[in-house]
Design a protein around this motif. Sequence first.
Motif, PDB file in Angstrom:
ATOM      1  N   SER A 118       0.850  -1.398  -0.079  1.00  0.00           N
ATOM      2  CA  SER A 118      -0.030  -0.012  -0.046  1.00  0.00           C
ATOM      3  C   SER A 118       1.088   1.163  -0.078  1.00  0.00           C
ATOM      4  O   SER A 118       0.392   2.385  -0.439  1.00  0.00           O
ATOM      5  N   SER A 119       2.260   1.358   0.313  1.00  0.00           N
ATOM      6  CA  SER A 119       3.334   2.245   0.094  1.00  0.00           C
ATOM      7  C   SER A 119       3.543   2.512  -2.046  1.00  0.00           C
ATOM      8  O   SER A 119       4.130   3.747  -2.339  1.00  0.00           O
ATOM      9  N   LEU A 120       2.874   1.009  -2.048  1.00  0.00           N
ATOM     10  CA  LEU A 120       3.446   1.278  -3.665  1.00  0.00           C
ATOM     11  C   LEU A 120       2.425   1.360  -4.428  1.00  0.00           C
ATOM     12  O   LEU A 120       2.646   1.733  -6.184  1.00  0.00           O
ATOM     13  N   ALA A 121       1.329   0.693  -4.147  1.00  0.00           N
ATOM     14  CA  ALA A 121      -0.526   1.194  -5.591  1.00  0.00           C
ATOM     15  C   ALA A 121      -1.688   1.304  -4.081  1.00  0.00           C
ATOM     16  O   ALA A 121      -0.855   1.472  -3.259  1.00  0.00           O
ATOM     17  N   PRO A 122      -2.549   1.667  -4.291  1.00  0.00           N
ATOM     18  CA  PRO A 122      -3.425   2.095  -3.967  1.00  0.00           C
ATOM     19  C   PRO A 122      -4.109   1.238  -2.614  1.00  0.00           C
ATOM     20  O   PRO A 122      -3.785  -0.265  -3.859  1.00  0.00           O
ATOM     21  N   GLU A 123      -4.509   0.937  -2.230  1.00  0.00           N
ATOM     22  CA  GLU A 123      -4.888   0.441  -1.001  1.00  0.00           C
ATOM     23  C   GLU A 123      -6.085  -0.942  -1.306  1.00  0.00           C
ATOM     24  O   GLU A 123      -6.964   0.151  -1.905  1.00  0.00           O
ATOM     25  N   ASN A 124      -5.766  -1.524  -0.737  1.00  0.00           N
ATOM     26  CA  ASN A 124      -6.873  -2.935  -1.226  1.00  0.00           C
ATOM     27  C   ASN A 124      -7.455  -2.952  -2.884  1.00  0.00           C
ATOM     28  O   ASN A 124      -8.032  -2.934  -3.190  1.00  0.00           O
ATOM     29  N   THR A 125      -6.241  -2.940  -3.514  1.00  0.00           N
ATOM     30  CA  THR A 125      -6.410  -2.741  -4.994  1.00  0.00           C
ATOM     31  C   THR A 125      -5.627  -4.075  -5.760  1.00  0.00           C
ATOM     32  O   THR A 125      -4.806  -4.482  -5.102  1.00  0.00           O
ATOM     33  N   LEU A 126      -6.033  -4.563  -7.054  1.00  0.00           N
ATOM     34  CA  LEU A 126      -5.868  -5.647  -7.036  1.00  0.00           C
ATOM     35  C   LEU A 126      -4.254  -5.243  -7.502  1.00  0.00           C
ATOM     36  O   LEU A 126      -3.263  -5.940  -7.854  1.00  0.00           O
ATOM     37  N   ALA A 127      -4.218  -4.068  -7.814  1.00  0.00           N
ATOM     38  CA  ALA A 127      -3.136  -3.519  -8.124  1.00  0.00           C
ATOM     39  C   ALA A 127      -1.339  -3.660  -7.331  1.00  0.00           C
ATOM     40  O   ALA A 127      -0.323  -4.414  -7.559  1.00  0.00           O
ATOM     41  N   PHE A 162      -2.190  -6.177  -4.254  1.00  0.00           N
ATOM     42  CA  PHE A 162      -2.002  -7.199  -4.035  1.00  0.00           C
ATOM     43  C   PHE A 162      -0.771  -7.779  -5.476  1.00  0.00           C
ATOM     44  O   PHE A 162      -0.056  -9.055  -4.901  1.00  0.00           O
ATOM     45  N   SER A 163      -1.240  -7.396  -6.276  1.00  0.00           N
ATOM     46  CA  SER A 163      -0.097  -8.245  -7.648  1.00  0.00           C
ATOM     47  C   SER A 163       1.486  -7.790  -7.124  1.00  0.00           C
ATOM     48  O   SER A 163       1.865  -8.731  -7.216  1.00  0.00           O
ATOM     49  N   LEU A 164       2.070  -6.793  -6.411  1.00  0.00           N
ATOM     50  CA  LEU A 164       2.978  -6.485  -6.520  1.00  0.00           C
ATOM     51  C   LEU A 164       4.067  -7.382  -4.843  1.00  0.00           C
ATOM     52  O   LEU A 164       4.810  -7.478  -4.857  1.00  0.00           O
ATOM     53  N   VAL A 165       3.161  -7.718  -3.662  1.00  0.00           N
ATOM     54  CA  VAL A 165       3.372  -8.568  -3.094  1.00  0.00           C
ATOM     55  C   VAL A 165       4.263  -9.710  -3.023  1.00  0.00           C
ATOM     56  O   VAL A 165       5.254  -9.644  -2.540  1.00  0.00           O
ATOM     57  N   LEU A 175       6.817 -10.925  -0.316  1.00  0.00           N
ATOM     58  CA  LEU A 175       6.373 -11.243   0.779  1.00  0.00           C
ATOM     59  C   LEU A 175       5.161 -12.184  -0.135  1.00  0.00           C
ATOM     60  O   LEU A 175       4.523 -12.659  -0.983  1.00  0.00           O
ATOM     61  N   ASN A 176       4.919 -12.906   1.399  1.00  0.00           N
ATOM     62  CA  ASN A 176       3.520 -14.044   0.962  1.00  0.00           C
ATOM     63  C   ASN A 176       1.975 -13.832   1.815  1.00  0.00           C
ATOM     64  O   ASN A 176       1.388 -14.577   1.721  1.00  0.00           O
ATOM     65  N   TRP A 177       2.231 -13.121   2.639  1.00  0.00           N
ATOM     66  CA  TRP A 177       0.924 -12.575   3.281  1.00  0.00           C
ATOM     67  C   TRP A 177       0.456 -11.937   3.156  1.00  0.00           C
ATOM     68  O   TRP A 177       1.032 -10.716   2.935  1.00  0.00           O
ATOM     69  N   ILE A 178      -0.501 -11.510   3.098  1.00  0.00           N
ATOM     70  CA  ILE A 178      -2.252 -10.349   2.523  1.00  0.00           C
ATOM     71  C   ILE A 178      -2.319  -9.762   3.353  1.00  0.00           C
ATOM     72  O   ILE A 178      -3.027 -10.931   4.046  1.00  0.00           O
ATOM     73  N   ASP A 238     -14.459 -12.273  -4.874  1.00  0.00           N
ATOM     74  CA  ASP A 238     -13.598 -13.085  -5.856  1.00  0.00           C
ATOM     75  C   ASP A 238     -12.860 -12.725  -6.806  1.00  0.00           C
ATOM     76  O   ASP A 238     -11.493 -13.747  -6.600  1.00  0.00           O
ATOM     77  N   GLN A 239     -12.727 -11.446  -6.880  1.00  0.00           N
ATOM     78  CA  GLN A 239     -11.235 -11.374  -7.751  1.00  0.00           C
ATOM     79  C   GLN A 239     -10.145 -11.552  -6.788  1.00  0.00           C
ATOM     80  O   GLN A 239      -8.803 -11.744  -7.732  1.00  0.00           O
ATOM     81  N   LEU A 240      -9.432 -11.267  -6.108  1.00  0.00           N
ATOM     82  CA  LEU A 240      -9.040 -10.526  -5.203  1.00  0.00           C
ATOM     83  C   LEU A 240      -8.410 -12.396  -4.757  1.00  0.00           C
ATOM     84  O   LEU A 240      -7.260 -13.370  -4.865  1.00  0.00           O
ATOM     85  N   ILE A 241      -9.749 -13.317  -4.076  1.00  0.00           N
ATOM     86  CA  ILE A 241      -8.969 -15.337  -3.921  1.00  0.00           C
ATOM     87  C   ILE A 241      -8.338 -15.590  -5.592  1.00  0.00           C
ATOM     88  O   ILE A 241      -7.796 -16.291  -5.379  1.00  0.00           O
ATOM     89  N   ALA A 242      -9.450 -14.765  -6.954  1.00  0.00           N
ATOM     90  CA  ALA A 242      -8.936 -15.358  -7.395  1.00  0.00           C
ATOM     91  C   ALA A 242      -7.490 -15.188  -8.399  1.00  0.00           C
ATOM     92  O   ALA A 242      -5.983 -15.976  -8.609  1.00  0.00           O
ATOM     93  N   LEU A 243      -6.844 -13.869  -7.436  1.00  0.00           N
ATOM     94  CA  LEU A 243      -5.221 -13.429  -8.212  1.00  0.00           C
ATOM     95  C   LEU A 243      -4.769 -13.771  -6.538  1.00  0.00           C
ATOM     96  O   LEU A 243      -2.921 -14.454  -7.367  1.00  0.00           O
TER      97      LEU A 243
END
Length: 247
Positions: A11-20, A22-25, A30-33, A93-98
């Motif tokens: 969330s310091s690299l992309a807008p919080e709680n977006t797929l963008a 989470f996709s950087l994790v 890191l392996n936990w979101i 559902d989109q987040l779970i898929a990611l």
Amino acid sequence: MKTLFAHRGMSSLAPENTLAAFSLVKEHGLNWIECDVDVLADGTIVVCHDDSLDRCTDRTGSLYDLTREDLDDIDAGSWFGDAFIGEPIPTFDQLIALVNEHKLNINVEIKSCTAGQAMTEKLINGVIKGLENLHQDCDLLVSSFNPLALSEFKRKSPESAVACLFEKETLQSDWLSILQACGAEAIHLEDGSVTKERVIEMKDKGYMVNVYTVNSLSRANQLFNWGVDGVFTDIGQSFPSRYRPLL
């Protein structure tokens, strides 16, 4: 191995709680979101911290007045930077898929739904349904500040590990009774409430202890030395590789 939770994604690299975010994790080791979930008027579960659009989108108003179709017209990224113009509010559902695609572990925070009991039931049931699609190799932790909602989730999904969330002001001497009533496996503490003695006491009672939100490397090191299991952070990319298992 101590755990770093990517708080609302990177969330310091992309807008919080977006797929963008989470996709950087994974690429940052890191392996936990950690994510926040709430419910729309039609029962759609969305990933969003606030119950209004005002802070992190180009719109105002309540989540509880929206339906799935409304999400297509909401920009949840342009406030953060031009590279994220048009970034949507994701559905659960989109987040779970990611998460499945990136082989991540997930802490789902059920928000303390302000729209009443009926909507809270929709939220809990929708989260449980969404988690049916989570890959069995992905670890799961479900948390909430609301012990009534969390205990109801645990009753309906007894196989899921849950964590009770406390702010500094709400952490009182009855914390153990609350964890026991919720069937919790973990306790999540606001950073300002954490002392070495408190960590030892909670660990001695058999609970995992995770702390939010820790954006100081020296403070994280101190907490880990005290026995804390994990910290939630906005700056996971800044931690040394010893804390980032995918590097």
